[in-house]
Design an enzyme around this catalytic site. Structure first.
Site, mmCIF file in Angstrom:
data_model
loop_
_atom_site.group_PDB
_atom_site.id
_atom_site.type_symbol
_atom_site.label_atom_id
_atom_site.label_comp_id
_atom_site.label_asym_id
_atom_site.label_seq_id
_atom_site.Cartn_x
_atom_site.Cartn_y
_atom_site.Cartn_z
ATOM 1 N N SER A 8 2.859 15.670 -0.579
ATOM 2 C CA SER A 8 1.887 16.521 -1.274
ATOM 3 C C SER A 8 0.670 15.722 -1.748
ATOM 4 O O SER A 8 -0.448 16.244 -1.768
ATOM 5 C CB SER A 8 2.534 17.270 -2.437
ATOM 6 O OG SER A 8 2.880 16.396 -3.480
ATOM 7 N N ARG A 39 14.022 -6.242 6.169
ATOM 8 C CA ARG A 39 12.733 -5.753 5.663
ATOM 9 C C ARG A 39 11.582 -6.406 6.410
ATOM 10 O O ARG A 39 10.569 -5.773 6.680
ATOM 11 C CB ARG A 39 12.609 -6.071 4.171
ATOM 12 C CG ARG A 39 13.515 -5.224 3.306
ATOM 13 C CD ARG A 39 13.230 -5.460 1.818
ATOM 14 N NE ARG A 39 14.251 -4.813 1.018
ATOM 15 C CZ ARG A 39 14.202 -3.542 0.615
ATOM 16 N NH1 ARG A 39 13.164 -2.799 0.876
ATOM 17 N NH2 ARG A 39 15.189 -3.039 -0.084
ATOM 18 N N ILE A 41 10.283 -0.710 -0.568
ATOM 19 C CA ILE A 41 9.664 -1.915 -1.130
ATOM 20 C C ILE A 41 9.123 -2.760 0.022
ATOM 21 O O ILE A 41 9.781 -2.906 1.055
ATOM 22 C CB ILE A 41 10.692 -2.713 -1.955
ATOM 23 C CG1 ILE A 41 11.147 -1.890 -3.161
ATOM 24 C CG2 ILE A 41 10.109 -4.045 -2.393
ATOM 25 C CD1 ILE A 41 12.295 -2.507 -3.930
ATOM 26 N N ASN A 63 -1.309 2.559 -4.478
ATOM 27 C CA ASN A 63 -0.071 3.331 -4.651
ATOM 28 C C ASN A 63 -0.230 4.268 -5.836
ATOM 29 O O ASN A 63 -0.990 3.981 -6.764
ATOM 30 C CB ASN A 63 1.102 2.378 -4.928
ATOM 31 C CG ASN A 63 2.408 3.123 -5.173
ATOM 32 O OD1 ASN A 63 2.771 4.031 -4.421
ATOM 33 N ND2 ASN A 63 3.116 2.777 -6.249
ATOM 34 N N HIS A 87 2.231 5.796 -8.714
ATOM 35 C CA HIS A 87 3.574 5.636 -9.282
ATOM 36 C C HIS A 87 3.759 6.687 -10.370
ATOM 37 O O HIS A 87 2.873 6.886 -11.193
ATOM 38 C CB HIS A 87 3.714 4.224 -9.860
ATOM 39 C CG HIS A 87 5.045 3.976 -10.490
ATOM 40 N ND1 HIS A 87 6.179 3.727 -9.746
ATOM 41 C CD2 HIS A 87 5.439 3.967 -11.784
ATOM 42 C CE1 HIS A 87 7.212 3.571 -10.566
ATOM 43 N NE2 HIS A 87 6.786 3.704 -11.810
ATOM 44 N N THR A 89 0.428 -5.008 -5.286
ATOM 45 C CA THR A 89 0.588 -6.467 -5.265
ATOM 46 C C THR A 89 2.057 -6.765 -4.963
ATOM 47 O O THR A 89 2.894 -5.865 -5.038
ATOM 48 C CB THR A 89 0.203 -7.082 -6.633
ATOM 49 O OG1 THR A 89 1.017 -6.471 -7.648
ATOM 50 C CG2 THR A 89 -1.269 -6.866 -6.959
ATOM 51 N N GLN A 149 -0.885 16.386 -12.016
ATOM 52 C CA GLN A 149 -1.888 15.379 -12.378
ATOM 53 C C GLN A 149 -2.055 14.324 -11.283
ATOM 54 O O GLN A 149 -3.147 13.776 -11.105
ATOM 55 C CB GLN A 149 -1.522 14.716 -13.710
ATOM 56 C CG GLN A 149 -1.495 15.696 -14.874
ATOM 57 C CD GLN A 149 -2.765 16.522 -14.959
ATOM 58 O OE1 GLN A 149 -3.872 16.002 -14.818
ATOM 59 N NE2 GLN A 149 -2.605 17.818 -15.187
HETATM 60 N N1 NHR Z 1 5.905 -2.959 -2.533
HETATM 61 C C1 NHR Z 1 5.380 -3.938 -3.265
HETATM 62 N N2 NHR Z 1 5.537 -5.192 -2.816
HETATM 63 N N3 NHR Z 1 4.705 -3.731 -4.427
HETATM 64 C C2 NHR Z 1 4.576 -2.473 -4.903
HETATM 65 O O1 NHR Z 1 3.924 -2.290 -6.041
HETATM 66 C C3 NHR Z 1 5.140 -1.382 -4.185
HETATM 67 C C4 NHR Z 1 5.812 -1.673 -2.973
HETATM 68 C C5 NHR Z 1 6.424 -0.661 -2.235
HETATM 69 C C6 NHR Z 1 6.397 0.635 -2.698
HETATM 70 C C7 NHR Z 1 5.887 2.324 -4.447
HETATM 71 C C8 NHR Z 1 6.925 2.280 -5.590
HETATM 72 C C9 NHR Z 1 6.734 3.405 -6.596
HETATM 73 O O2 NHR Z 1 5.615 3.895 -6.793
HETATM 74 C C10 NHR Z 1 5.767 0.939 -3.909
HETATM 75 C C11 NHR Z 1 5.110 -0.059 -4.640
HETATM 76 C C12 NHR Z 1 10.158 2.250 -3.608
HETATM 77 C C13 NHR Z 1 11.026 1.582 -4.461
HETATM 78 C C14 NHR Z 1 12.455 1.293 -4.068
HETATM 79 O O3 NHR Z 1 13.213 0.761 -4.855
HETATM 80 C C15 NHR Z 1 10.537 1.187 -5.690
HETATM 81 C C16 NHR Z 1 9.211 1.420 -6.039
HETATM 82 C C17 NHR Z 1 8.350 2.076 -5.164
HETATM 83 C C18 NHR Z 1 8.846 2.491 -3.948
HETATM 84 N N4 NHR Z 1 12.856 1.590 -2.806
HETATM 85 C C19 NHR Z 1 14.188 1.314 -2.259
HETATM 86 C C20 NHR Z 1 14.171 0.025 -1.426
HETATM 87 O O4 NHR Z 1 15.220 -0.647 -1.432
HETATM 88 C C21 NHR Z 1 14.657 2.401 -1.328
HETATM 89 C C22 NHR Z 1 14.775 3.735 -1.965
HETATM 90 C C23 NHR Z 1 14.909 4.861 -0.946
HETATM 91 O O5 NHR Z 1 14.860 4.617 0.261
HETATM 92 O O6 NHR Z 1 15.042 6.018 -1.384
HETATM 93 O O7 NHR Z 1 13.181 -0.253 -0.728
HETATM 94 O O8 NHR Z 1 7.708 3.773 -7.295
HETATM 95 C C1 GAR Z 2 5.285 11.507 -6.187
HETATM 96 O O1 GAR Z 2 5.646 11.973 -7.466
HETATM 97 C C2 GAR Z 2 5.031 10.019 -6.227
HETATM 98 O O2 GAR Z 2 4.430 9.573 -7.416
HETATM 99 C C3 GAR Z 2 6.426 9.490 -6.144
HETATM 100 O O3 GAR Z 2 7.119 10.352 -5.267
HETATM 101 C C4 GAR Z 2 6.478 11.616 -5.227
HETATM 102 C C5 GAR Z 2 6.033 11.864 -3.811
HETATM 103 O O4 GAR Z 2 5.586 13.169 -3.666
HETATM 104 N N1 GAR Z 2 6.447 8.155 -5.644
HETATM 105 C C6 GAR Z 2 7.489 7.370 -5.823
HETATM 106 O O5 GAR Z 2 8.450 7.685 -6.506
HETATM 107 C C7 GAR Z 2 7.406 6.047 -5.116
HETATM 108 N N2 GAR Z 2 8.592 5.337 -5.321
HETATM 109 P P1 GAR Z 2 4.754 13.593 -2.380
HETATM 110 O O6 GAR Z 2 5.529 13.078 -1.178
HETATM 111 O O7 GAR Z 2 4.772 15.088 -2.420
HETATM 112 O O8 GAR Z 2 3.387 12.995 -2.489
#
Ligand code: NHR
Ligand code: GAR
Length: 213
Positions: free
Chosen positions: A13, A65, A92, A107, A109, A141, A173
């Protein structure tokens, strides 16, 4: 025209909000591809319906990864983007990958960073008992959810809120601040000074939104 590649994992979305804003507001930018790490991400259908190239790099097919990120990088770079946008992207990313897109990857968050990094942010907020929650757009980062902050929006936590009701209020938002932040980037209004983001003077006051419930 600046070129943007958007990475998603699901509904998309936020991707949709950015695609629509770019079109309606005639940004000097084009969304050249939407890439998902999941083949069944429903956002892919919307992107395809808008004539945007879609690519799947299925993370579950990779054992490391590093290997996944290498192929993802290859696929992204075929489109030679100026900006990479994570929109609900759930993997990640490794340090070499993030470094390759340094200063050109954003990103969103779903919390008011630096509170509640990682996953299940709405549950974290409810457990902590905060009265104000929200969302943050930041540069990516290597350290997860720690990049320089571009924009934030706050929403109230209301009595009776569930993870879902809170997520919905936050998402409204997200769709406001993410297109705005991406637009600032493509218009060249964002500059990084160390860990801090500067926005052209006339935009700074709208980089923080407080929604009073
Ligand atoms: N990578 C880096 N290096 N730095 C950031 O700031 C990142 C990133 C990758 C993704 C989005 C982040 C969020 O907005 C993001 C920021 C996934 C996880 C996670 O734990 C955490 C944070 C975010 C995205 N993922 C699991 C993993 O092991 C898998 C979870 C799943 O597949 O459902 O990769 O929150
Ligand atoms: C959003 O709320 C976003 O902030 C969050 O997932 C949703 C995605 O919605 N992101 C994370 O949690 C990253 N770890 P969308 O696919 O409809 O944009």
């Amino acid at each position: 025209m600046r070129k943007i590649v958007i990475l998603i994992s699901g509904r998309g979305s936020n991707m949709r909000a950015i695609v629509q804003a770019a079109k309606e507001q005639q940004w000097p930018a084009e969304i050249v591809a939407v890439i998902s790490n999941k083949a069944d991400a429903s956002g892919l259908e919307y992107a395809a319906s808008m004539g945007i190239a879609t690519v799947v790099v299925a993370s579950r097919d990779f054992t490391s990864r590093e290997a996944f990120d290498a192929v993802l990088q290859q696929e992204i770079d075929r489109f030679a983007p100026d900006l990479v946008v994570l929109a609900g992207f759930m993997r990640i990313l490794t340090t070499p990958f993030v470094t390759h897109y340094s200063g050109r990857m954003l990103n969103i968050h779903p919390s008011l960073l630096p509170s509640f990094t990682g996953l299940a942010t709405h549950r974290q907020a409810l457990t902590a008992g905060v009265r104000i929650h929200g969302t943050t757009v930041h540069f990516v980062t290597p350290e997860l959810d720690h990049g320089p902050i571009i924009a934030q929006a706050a929403v109230p936590v209301l009595p009776g809120d569930t993870e879902q009701s809170l997520a919905e209020r936050v998402l409204v938002q997200e769709h406001v601040i993410y297109p705005k932040a991406v637009r600032w980037f493509v218009e060249g209004k964002l500059t990084l000074e160390g860990d801090l983001v500067h926005i052209g003077a006339e935009s700074t006051e709208s980089a923080g939104i407080a929604c009073v419930g």
